[in-house]
Design an enzyme around this catalytic site. Sequence first.
Site, PDB file in Angstrom:
ATOM      1  N   LYS A 122       0.829  -1.202   0.000  1.00 45.13           N
ATOM      2  CA  LYS A 122       0.000   0.000   0.000  1.00 45.13           C
ATOM      3  C   LYS A 122       0.869   1.260   0.000  1.00 45.13           C
ATOM      4  O   LYS A 122       2.007   1.210   0.470  1.00 45.13           O
ATOM      5  CB  LYS A 122      -0.848   0.035   1.293  1.00 45.13           C
ATOM      6  CG  LYS A 122      -1.994  -0.944   1.327  1.00 45.13           C
ATOM      7  CD  LYS A 122      -2.782  -0.791   2.616  1.00 45.13           C
ATOM      8  CE  LYS A 122      -3.954  -1.764   2.676  1.00 45.13           C
ATOM      9  NZ  LYS A 122      -4.979  -1.539   1.654  1.00 45.13           N
TER      10      LYS A 122
ATOM     11  N   ARG B 223     -10.399 -11.320   1.826  1.00 48.55           N
ATOM     12  CA  ARG B 223     -11.268 -12.341   1.225  1.00 48.55           C
ATOM     13  C   ARG B 223     -10.593 -13.709   1.243  1.00 48.55           C
ATOM     14  O   ARG B 223     -11.263 -14.735   1.267  1.00 48.55           O
ATOM     15  CB  ARG B 223     -11.668 -11.910  -0.193  1.00 48.55           C
ATOM     16  CG  ARG B 223     -10.540 -11.740  -1.153  1.00 48.55           C
ATOM     17  CD  ARG B 223     -10.918 -10.887  -2.371  1.00 48.55           C
ATOM     18  NE  ARG B 223     -11.055  -9.482  -2.025  1.00 48.55           N
ATOM     19  CZ  ARG B 223     -11.435  -8.540  -2.869  1.00 48.55           C
ATOM     20  NH1 ARG B 223     -11.713  -8.841  -4.131  1.00 48.55           N
ATOM     21  NH2 ARG B 223     -11.541  -7.295  -2.478  1.00 48.55           N
TER      22      ARG B 223
HETATM   23  N1  BES Z   1      -8.045  -3.662   4.357  1.00 45.45           N
HETATM   24  C1  BES Z   1      -8.250  -3.272   3.020  1.00 45.45           C
HETATM   25  C2  BES Z   1      -9.558  -2.526   2.814  1.00 45.45           C
HETATM   26  C3  BES Z   1      -9.629  -1.150   3.375  1.00 45.45           C
HETATM   27  C4  BES Z   1      -9.145  -0.081   2.649  1.00 45.45           C
HETATM   28  C5  BES Z   1     -10.256  -0.922   4.556  1.00 45.45           C
HETATM   29  C6  BES Z   1      -9.254   1.194   3.139  1.00 45.45           C
HETATM   30  C7  BES Z   1     -10.370   0.351   5.055  1.00 45.45           C
HETATM   31  C8  BES Z   1      -9.871   1.410   4.352  1.00 45.45           C
HETATM   32  C9  BES Z   1      -8.280  -4.487   2.100  1.00 45.45           C
HETATM   33  O1  BES Z   1      -7.516  -5.557   2.490  1.00 45.45           O
HETATM   34  C10 BES Z   1      -7.774  -4.019   0.774  1.00 45.45           C
HETATM   35  O2  BES Z   1      -6.666  -3.570   0.726  1.00 45.45           O
HETATM   36  N2  BES Z   1      -8.612  -4.114  -0.245  1.00 45.45           N
HETATM   37  C11 BES Z   1      -8.242  -3.676  -1.545  1.00 45.45           C
HETATM   38  C12 BES Z   1      -8.807  -4.655  -2.516  1.00 45.45           C
HETATM   39  C13 BES Z   1      -8.321  -4.468  -3.922  1.00 45.45           C
HETATM   40  C14 BES Z   1      -6.832  -4.749  -3.996  1.00 45.45           C
HETATM   41  C15 BES Z   1      -9.075  -5.392  -4.840  1.00 45.45           C
HETATM   42  C16 BES Z   1      -8.845  -2.296  -1.754  1.00 45.45           C
HETATM   43  O3  BES Z   1      -9.944  -2.028  -1.264  1.00 45.45           O
HETATM   44  O4  BES Z   1      -8.187  -1.472  -2.373  1.00 45.45           O
HETATM   45 ZN    ZN Z   2      -5.491  -5.390   1.873  1.00 46.90          ZN
END
Ligand code: BES
Ligand code: ZN
Length: 495
Positions: free
Chosen positions: A274, A348
């Site tokens: 990230k 997921r």
């Molecule tokens: N933990 C994150 C989701 C999240 C993002 C929660 C911002 C709260 C605030 C999750 O694991 C994630 O990173 N999801 C990705 C999925 C994508 C790579 C398909 C996302 O939401 O960007």
């Molecule tokens: Zn994630």
Amino acid sequence: MAYLKNVGTSDQSWESLKPELLVLGLFEGEKLSGFNLDVDDASGKAVSKCLSSGDFSGEQGKTRLLFPDGPAKRVMLVGLGKREEFSLDNLRQAAGTAVKTAQYNKWKSFVTEIPGMDALNESDEVVSQAFVEGLVLGSYKFLEYKTDKKDETILDSVSIINNPVRDGVERGRIIAEAVCFVRDLAFHPSNIMTPSRLASEAEKIASQFGMACKVYERDEFTEMGLGAFASVARGTDEPPKFILLEYQGGEKGDKPIAFIGKGITFDTGGISIKPSKAMDEMKYDMCGAAAVLGIFKAVGELKPNVNIVGAIATTENMPGGHATKPGDIVTAYNGKTIEILNTDAEGRLVLADALAYVVKNNDPQYMINFATLTGAVLIALGHIASGVMGTDRKLIEALIEAGEKSGERVWELPLWDEYCKDIKSKIADVKNIGAVRQAGTIAGGAFLKEFTGDIPWAHVDIAGTAWWSKDRPYIPSGPSGVGVRLSLELLNILA
Ligand code: BES
Ligand code: ZN
Ligand code: ZN
């Protein structure tokens, strides 16, 4: 924690309680009556003067402090808004506002009645519960890491007069305490709130309430075939845990209701790392797991007549020499193969195995998972409602109703076939992302659906509702503790 420790009920008159502070709730544009009129009469008409001078209108969320002569030393007026618009959640907010104002002024206690009881189309018990939820939740602060906290923790007791329903008061207190426990779990940083710590919190709850708890270590759950979960945990040295909880409140053979939580104690994104901006917030990526623990804490005290199982898959998601790489293919507990195209879509993966495990080993009547799954749900619904998707109308409708009643609202998104096709992989059964920049929250739901067999299931995406940087009347900035109130209300509706 909740700093309001004593919420009592009293049959005595307010005068005989010699209150340090009285709290009165007032609707917009209404004449004083009952308790409010009584206090006004005993205070040289201080309240009515304040109203007629236009200094206070009863507007929702507004407060006014009065210091009249007489037995009411201090009076706090709290606006309830318009009577026709009054709701259970407005009541929680009024309670939270009163508590926060008293805390701010460093008062130790207050006496109040439950305002607007007759304006709500709900039983007095339900109203009493909501009011106490607002009081206790409003008193929450996270001061664990402050060495000096004495000034902030003065208000510790509230007496409710004029016929609150004791069972409702008690239920409200238990549920709010469980929500505050969830907030605490989430607020702790990831170096403290590790998977091991979550496991020990689960064990503590189980031993306190005589529940069964089983914790599987990395080697064990890998051996058992939880390959999707194991693939997420590969990058971290912090021991991951697969936690199972069982509460038996029904008959032995009764099918349980299952609650399943995503417990990523820190989500760096893994190799698909990230951006660093606000990455600290990813300590909250265990809020689904925390909600499951909070549900069990409340259930332990409320003892509903149902069987309940909980499953939590908890690990850090880290890059590292052993970490899963984009393109890797793994096999989940139900035998499906998954192409991992983005290691940041890890929630997921851990849930896939937790769901499949519960399907196979617990055969629940319903299963509901909580997860901070997608950033996209924030784009769709902001911080106001959780996204819900699932395979069973009755369950989804019960969740929507529970959301309205508990104040933890959910909004349904569709899992139509067209969306479900988006997570099919060219070379494996499924892939862990959907169509690029499209319907990201639904793609998460569509993926999870692959692991639910024929069990009626709902997925609650709490990435928007689990925390917010804004202070609200009974939800301070930070983690909200979402999931507990919703689930306890759901159990009520399904019973
Ligand atoms: N933990 C994150 C989701 C999240 C993002 C929660 C911002 C709260 C605030 C999750 O694991 C994630 O990173 N999801 C990705 C999925 C994508 C790579 C398909 C996302 O939401 O960007
Ligand atoms: Zn994630
Ligand atoms: Zn995550």
